[in-house]
Design a protein around this motif. Sequence first.
Motif, mmCIF file in Angstrom:
data_model
loop_
_atom_site.group_PDB
_atom_site.id
_atom_site.type_symbol
_atom_site.label_atom_id
_atom_site.label_comp_id
_atom_site.label_asym_id
_atom_site.label_seq_id
_atom_site.Cartn_x
_atom_site.Cartn_y
_atom_site.Cartn_z
ATOM 1 N N TYR A 6 -8.193 4.509 -14.743
ATOM 2 C CA TYR A 6 -7.193 3.989 -13.810
ATOM 3 C C TYR A 6 -6.972 4.986 -12.678
ATOM 4 C CZ TYR A 6 -2.803 1.640 -12.519
ATOM 5 O OH TYR A 6 -1.820 0.961 -11.870
ATOM 6 N N ALA A 7 -6.866 6.265 -13.075
ATOM 7 C CA ALA A 7 -6.631 7.307 -12.075
ATOM 8 C C ALA A 7 -7.827 7.407 -11.136
ATOM 9 C CB ALA A 7 -6.384 8.631 -12.767
ATOM 10 N N ARG A 8 -9.032 7.285 -11.700
ATOM 11 C CA ARG A 8 -10.238 7.367 -10.889
ATOM 12 C C ARG A 8 -10.278 6.201 -9.889
ATOM 13 N NH1 ARG A 8 -15.241 9.813 -11.297
ATOM 14 N NH2 ARG A 8 -13.994 11.523 -12.052
ATOM 15 N N LEU A 9 -9.956 5.010 -10.381
ATOM 16 C CA LEU A 9 -9.989 3.832 -9.520
ATOM 17 C C LEU A 9 -8.884 3.877 -8.478
ATOM 18 C CD1 LEU A 9 -10.736 0.972 -12.090
ATOM 19 C CD2 LEU A 9 -12.317 2.069 -10.494
ATOM 20 N N ALA A 10 -7.704 4.301 -8.916
ATOM 21 C CA ALA A 10 -6.552 4.237 -8.011
ATOM 22 C C ALA A 10 -6.456 5.468 -7.133
ATOM 23 C CB ALA A 10 -5.275 4.081 -8.829
ATOM 24 N N GLY A 11 -7.112 6.547 -7.537
ATOM 25 C CA GLY A 11 -7.042 7.768 -6.750
ATOM 26 C C GLY A 11 -5.959 8.683 -7.277
ATOM 27 N N THR A 12 -6.334 9.933 -7.509
ATOM 28 C CA THR A 12 -5.367 10.833 -8.129
ATOM 29 C C THR A 12 -4.226 11.188 -7.200
ATOM 30 O OG1 THR A 12 -6.923 12.550 -7.536
ATOM 31 C CG2 THR A 12 -6.847 11.949 -9.851
ATOM 32 N N GLU A 13 -4.467 11.147 -5.872
ATOM 33 C CA GLU A 13 -3.366 11.494 -4.969
ATOM 34 C C GLU A 13 -2.198 10.553 -5.199
ATOM 35 O OE1 GLU A 13 -6.361 10.568 -3.722
ATOM 36 O OE2 GLU A 13 -7.258 12.531 -3.369
ATOM 37 N N GLU A 14 -2.558 9.280 -5.334
ATOM 38 C CA GLU A 14 -1.484 8.309 -5.509
ATOM 39 C C GLU A 14 -0.849 8.444 -6.885
ATOM 40 O OE1 GLU A 14 -3.630 4.890 -4.333
ATOM 41 O OE2 GLU A 14 -2.588 4.781 -2.423
ATOM 42 N N LEU A 15 -1.701 8.798 -7.862
ATOM 43 C CA LEU A 15 -1.186 8.971 -9.212
ATOM 44 C C LEU A 15 -0.110 10.047 -9.239
ATOM 45 C CD1 LEU A 15 -1.459 8.241 -12.203
ATOM 46 C CD2 LEU A 15 -3.181 10.008 -12.392
ATOM 47 N N TYR A 16 -0.363 11.112 -8.500
ATOM 48 C CA TYR A 16 0.608 12.202 -8.499
ATOM 49 C C TYR A 16 1.672 12.036 -7.420
ATOM 50 C CZ TYR A 16 -2.686 14.321 -11.646
ATOM 51 O OH TYR A 16 -3.487 14.551 -12.709
ATOM 52 N N GLY A 17 1.618 10.948 -6.740
ATOM 53 C CA GLY A 17 2.692 10.648 -5.807
ATOM 54 C C GLY A 17 2.493 11.253 -4.424
ATOM 55 N N ALA A 18 1.349 11.937 -4.192
ATOM 56 C CA ALA A 18 1.114 12.518 -2.869
ATOM 57 C C ALA A 18 0.681 11.426 -1.896
ATOM 58 C CB ALA A 18 0.026 13.573 -2.968
ATOM 59 N N ARG A 19 0.958 11.607 -0.678
ATOM 60 C CA ARG A 19 0.545 10.594 0.305
ATOM 61 C C ARG A 19 -0.182 11.256 1.455
ATOM 62 N NH1 ARG A 19 6.247 8.153 1.019
ATOM 63 N NH2 ARG A 19 5.442 6.514 2.350
ATOM 64 N N PRO A 43 0.816 -1.227 0.000
ATOM 65 C CA PRO A 43 0.000 0.000 0.000
ATOM 66 C C PRO A 43 0.845 1.270 0.000
ATOM 67 C CG PRO A 43 -0.852 -1.567 1.598
ATOM 68 C CD PRO A 43 0.422 -2.136 1.099
ATOM 69 N N LEU A 44 1.954 1.237 0.737
ATOM 70 C CA LEU A 44 2.797 2.442 0.771
ATOM 71 C C LEU A 44 3.544 2.645 -0.549
ATOM 72 C CD1 LEU A 44 4.218 2.320 4.405
ATOM 73 C CD2 LEU A 44 2.585 3.954 3.461
ATOM 74 N N ALA A 45 3.714 1.553 -1.306
ATOM 75 C CA ALA A 45 4.439 1.660 -2.587
ATOM 76 C C ALA A 45 3.501 1.974 -3.740
ATOM 77 C CB ALA A 45 5.193 0.358 -2.863
ATOM 78 N N MET A 46 2.207 2.110 -3.432
ATOM 79 C CA MET A 46 1.230 2.290 -4.520
ATOM 80 C C MET A 46 1.541 3.438 -5.484
ATOM 81 S SD MET A 46 -0.655 -0.083 -5.013
ATOM 82 C CE MET A 46 -2.029 0.324 -6.066
ATOM 83 N N PRO A 47 1.997 4.595 -4.978
ATOM 84 C CA PRO A 47 2.322 5.652 -5.946
ATOM 85 C C PRO A 47 3.333 5.165 -6.985
ATOM 86 C CG PRO A 47 2.372 6.533 -3.724
ATOM 87 C CD PRO A 47 2.213 5.040 -3.594
ATOM 88 N N GLY A 48 4.306 4.395 -6.536
ATOM 89 C CA GLY A 48 5.311 3.856 -7.463
ATOM 90 C C GLY A 48 4.708 2.844 -8.403
ATOM 91 N N VAL A 49 3.810 2.007 -7.870
ATOM 92 C CA VAL A 49 3.175 0.987 -8.710
ATOM 93 C C VAL A 49 2.376 1.674 -9.826
ATOM 94 C CG1 VAL A 49 1.497 -0.900 -8.771
ATOM 95 C CG2 VAL A 49 3.016 -0.635 -6.799
ATOM 96 N N ILE A 50 1.627 2.690 -9.429
ATOM 97 C CA ILE A 50 0.777 3.365 -10.423
ATOM 98 C C ILE A 50 1.627 4.125 -11.437
ATOM 99 C CG2 ILE A 50 -0.942 5.185 -10.701
ATOM 100 C CD1 ILE A 50 -2.031 4.155 -7.924
ATOM 101 N N ALA A 51 2.590 4.879 -10.941
ATOM 102 C CA ALA A 51 3.453 5.622 -11.866
ATOM 103 C C ALA A 51 4.173 4.656 -12.790
ATOM 104 C CB ALA A 51 4.450 6.457 -11.081
ATOM 105 N N GLY A 52 4.700 3.573 -12.220
ATOM 106 C CA GLY A 52 5.438 2.592 -13.026
ATOM 107 C C GLY A 52 4.565 1.947 -14.072
#
Lengths: 290, 400
Positions: free
Chosen positions: A275-288, A205-214
């Motif tokens: 994808y962004a809607r499902l995953a959440g834009t905060e994570e998409l942009y790397g914010a936590r 869960p904490l790596a999700m921004p990386g997973v999504i960006a990757g």
Amino acid sequence: MFAWLRRHPSATAYLLLAPGILYLALFYVWPTVGMFLVSLETGTIQTGYTQSWNFGVYPQVLGEYWGDFLNSILYGGAATLATFAIGFPLAWFVAFRGGRYKTLLLFLIIAPFFTSFILRTISWKIILADNGFLLGTLKDLGLLPDETRILATPVAVIAGITYNFLPFMTLPLYVALEKIPPSVLEAAQDLYADPLSRLRRVTLPLAMPGVIAGSLLTFIPAVGDFVNAELLGNPRTTMIGNVIQARFLKVSDYPTGAALAFILMAAILTGVLVYARLAGTEELYGARAG
Amino acid sequence: MTTTSRSIPQLGRRAFLRATAAGGAATFLAATRPGTILAAARPGAAAGAPAPAQDAPSGSFRMATWIGYIDVSDEMTYPSLDRFRDETGIEVDYQEVVEGNEEFFASDLRGPLEAGLETGWDVCVLTDWMVQRLSVLGWLESIDTSAMTSYPANLEDSYRTRAWDPENTIAAPWQSGMTGLGYDAAVTGELSSVGELFSDRWAGRLTWLSELNESAGMAAIYNGDDPSTLDQAGFDAALATLTAALDAGIPRRIAGNSYIEDMTTGDVVVAMAWSGDVLGLLVPDQRPDQDFRFTLPVEGGMLFTDNMVIPRGAQNKAAAERFIDWYYIPANAAQVEAYVNYVCPVKGAGEEIRKIDPALAENVLIFPTEEMRARSYDFVSVEPDVRAAWEAAFAETIGL
């Protein structure tokens, strides 16, 4: 000038943005509009192309080339999953076990990518040749039947894409994992989380921004790729990138090529938005959060 | 080191094959970005100032052609081009950048010519049908034969009757060749039928050519049709034959010259091949366990002619014309022919080649017999809009 800017502070921001906007307008918006107009033209290379607002080209090419779109999405998707499967343990190892060799390990991940994309793909042809080093040896050992081949199959195309886009997945994952404070993992351990639940409930869960960006950095270019399918595939593994390339550079059928490029762009854009809607834009942009 | 062909780090054809090993890297790049590899050190400004028309041609000129189309020494120089330079003082910037007619048209010709600009090339070697297209579009310079002594005087008679070039001022033939069966007899045994190209015996180990004339032409021959008189129904039937074989997974790849690398590695054992490639490129480098051969199928094969043309706005037209005339001196053509193994369009080259190697004069791939000529077909010449429709349908058939 400066006095005027002082009176209109918001104008400063626009002024600073101007070079970027101008650049995008010139080299992105203008060609995109031009390409859209080309897609609506009709004609042939001999007679020339004339603007006829032929919107019918869109359903027509979608009907003709849906198989290639499907190939692109399947191969791009499979390669994205494969890069994650390979890239996550790799990034995890570098982030948590790399120690003082972190920089060296990161360099080793990137090093092959200092050579040309084409040459790296060609190398796969040598490695995977029907009687080459890998398959030849396995066949000689009797581990594979003689007729086995990997080249000119979807597997080779996916393998090629996976290899070529691996750093695009690994590096964002590394950045995300590296940010996880060891104390959080220790806390999980103290609370009796076994390694698997620690991975599932804390690390991942904490790596999700990386997973999504990757996955976005891998999937988007992978879907439009044509080099791997051209060099490692067969005539029935063509991806939409191959068709677009051929329509522009072999058949000189620009409207079809342009229409396909637009459909691809729209499909990717829609996919990314969902994808962004499902995953959440905060994570998409790397914010936590917090 | 003043010769352009020496000073440019070009790869000779064998070096090219070695360098790309199993790859096709350079041919792929040539197809997508002509000149990326082979013309890495492209000299500036079409190499030299435009020659004044009234003076003797001088300077240098740029020539775009196909791989395996000229003699190459062991030192990776081009002996005939060196001799041309020594005799005329003109240097040739010789680039093997044409992988397919359509690709070259799209990448190097259409853009500049449509915009009224020069292409950067003084001579391009292209196939008949593409020459006709360029001619119709008005994108070719007329070859000024008035001061020439060898061309068209030494042009073989069979090329003088080409309806689209009655004065022989549009295109000077460089080589003709046959499209047939290239195969590794060590694996396949002796082959002779065009049916091999559509047979599931070689599924996954066979390649076709990406040119419409070749693949659709061979499919038409397989169907029992005459490619030189093919009508719409015959063409559709040829595409249906190709589709059926593709659906059955028979061809491994559909490519230009890069089938050579696939055969070299052994991944491909049967190919729709160009006659000169097999003897000129594959046989010299074959391994002891390989036995590459070329056969014109008993049912027939395709005949093609690649021509030297001068694109509109060429910077050094006079030098290009000097080269065309020079090539048509039989001894000069023979020097090229002895190496490339294609069909020579120059009268008297047979006698000259006999002096180099008597066996070559008997080589039916360079000097085909009447019987072979009879079963070598031209691809039908159709109206430009029909041709465009056929090109699009063919591309769709092969998945592009």
